[in-house]
Design an enzyme around this catalytic site. Sequence first.
Site, PDB file in Angstrom:
ATOM      1  N   ARG A  38       9.507  -3.567  11.239  1.00  0.00           N
ATOM      2  CA  ARG A  38      10.136  -4.893  11.201  1.00  0.00           C
ATOM      3  C   ARG A  38      10.806  -5.258  12.518  1.00  0.00           C
ATOM      4  O   ARG A  38      10.865  -6.437  12.867  1.00  0.00           O
ATOM      5  CB  ARG A  38      11.140  -4.953  10.052  1.00  0.00           C
ATOM      6  CG  ARG A  38      10.436  -5.063   8.713  1.00  0.00           C
ATOM      7  CD  ARG A  38      11.401  -5.177   7.571  1.00  0.00           C
ATOM      8  NE  ARG A  38      10.713  -5.701   6.393  1.00  0.00           N
ATOM      9  CZ  ARG A  38      11.238  -5.677   5.173  1.00  0.00           C
ATOM     10  NH1 ARG A  38      12.443  -5.170   4.976  1.00  0.00           N
ATOM     11  NH2 ARG A  38      10.557  -6.174   4.154  1.00  0.00           N
ATOM     12  N   LYS A 200       4.649  -3.199 -11.840  1.00  0.00           N
ATOM     13  CA  LYS A 200       5.035  -4.113 -12.916  1.00  0.00           C
ATOM     14  C   LYS A 200       4.263  -5.428 -12.932  1.00  0.00           C
ATOM     15  O   LYS A 200       4.115  -6.077 -11.904  1.00  0.00           O
ATOM     16  CB  LYS A 200       6.512  -4.478 -12.750  1.00  0.00           C
ATOM     17  CG  LYS A 200       7.454  -3.320 -12.903  1.00  0.00           C
ATOM     18  CD  LYS A 200       8.850  -3.876 -12.832  1.00  0.00           C
ATOM     19  CE  LYS A 200       9.903  -2.797 -12.759  1.00  0.00           C
ATOM     20  NZ  LYS A 200      11.148  -3.375 -12.215  1.00  0.00           N
ATOM     21  N   GLY A 353       5.372  -3.925   0.126  1.00  0.00           N
ATOM     22  CA  GLY A 353       5.856  -2.779   0.894  1.00  0.00           C
ATOM     23  C   GLY A 353       5.005  -1.544   0.688  1.00  0.00           C
ATOM     24  O   GLY A 353       4.645  -0.858   1.649  1.00  0.00           O
ATOM     25  N   GLY A 376       8.896  -9.682  -1.364  1.00  0.00           N
ATOM     26  CA  GLY A 376       9.293 -10.762  -2.281  1.00  0.00           C
ATOM     27  C   GLY A 376       8.967 -12.139  -1.735  1.00  0.00           C
ATOM     28  O   GLY A 376       8.477 -13.008  -2.456  1.00  0.00           O
TER      29      GLY A 376
END
Length: 396
Positions: A38, A200, A353, A376
């Site tokens: 990053r 999920k 990620g 996200g």
Amino acid sequence: MSFAKASVRDADVAGKRVLVRVDFNVPLDGGRVTDDTRIRAALPTIELLRERGASLVLVSHLGRPKGAVKPELSMKPVGERLGELLGGALVRQAPAVVGDDVRTMAEGLHAGDVLLLENVRFEPGETENDQGLAADLASLADLYVNDAFGAAHRAHASTAGVAEHLPAYAGLLLEREVTELSRVVESPARPLVVVLGGAKVSDKVGVIDRFLEVADEILIGGAMCFSFFRAQGIATGDSLVEEEGVKLAEEALRRAGESSCDLRLPTDLVLGKTFDAETEVRQSDGVEVPDGWMGLDVGPETARAYADAIAAAGTVLWNGPMGAFELEPFAAGTRAVAEAVAAAPGTTVVGGGDSVAALQQFGLGEKVDWLSTGGGASLELLEGKELPGVEALNDA
Ligand code: ADP
Ligand code: MG
């Protein structure tokens, strides 16, 4: 949303002080940065501003200090790594986020100088988008640049509030992220094949919904597939099944029936007794999982079928591993998808990620057209949600 915001490329920055929101939320281990991806991703914007004679005030969050000063979440190791990546340039480290000492340091900057503020989430006003904090941050500079795509789905003081006080531009990374991800949804080369995995359904159901409308095929893997199997009345044994996900999966299956998009599920699996690399391992031809066993990877037939679909795609979007790839006996499905994505002739975009980590682990990161830095934020953009950190910027 094609990119309609003012870009740092068009900003007049010579002799100005620029507040740059970056995403330096990197993993730390014992005060050392263990993955500087990053930080590297923000270098083009930082270098552009320095070359054009601006001085820089950088601000980022790091971890979740929850509005209190946590010395172990100080930006210091990040500043040190940034200095190395800038060829040994001095990165001044502010003792706090705002305040008189910080202002004095900012006012002392000359062209090309870099000041890194402390972890912006040490301030409780950050996540509340407090206007006082936004104004204090803005008072440190003449212009604002947001390059923190990974935080753009949050309406915080440093990502949104501050843009009300200063001329606000998109950084190069943020602009590229929005452009690459928007193109997948809005004008993909066809067929558009979307590979979704991970833990999920609830994390990704918004993306499934959106792509049932725009994709040609959705390929499901990961623990997520067991919510679908449960919804179809198939035995899942001891597999990880998200209860909330079963209803969502049922709903997605119903909508898939009405959609021209093909929603595909695994046809075979690799099973283990426990979530452990040393556990007993077994292949299963179908997808029924007996009691005492967990589905921990897609099987070879599924991997081959998914790889073929990826090879035939005009555009591939991949988010979420196909199995518990951290455990070697259950990495093959994810590796097969990663290799297929790396070799695909179409445009390839990978977000999330763990999927990005998997690609890097297999040494294939360089072979993908775009690796998104925002988990996200990339999901929300793909779902079609507006990102507050993008909306707050000046229009082009
Ligand atoms: P990403 O970060 O790429 O969006 P997620 O965070 O949604 O991906 O999911 C990644 C996690 O899902 C990994 O830690 C992986 O071990 C886990 N996982 C994938 N498949 C399974 C499975 N069948 N059973 C248990 N865990 C799984
Ligand atoms: Mg993850």
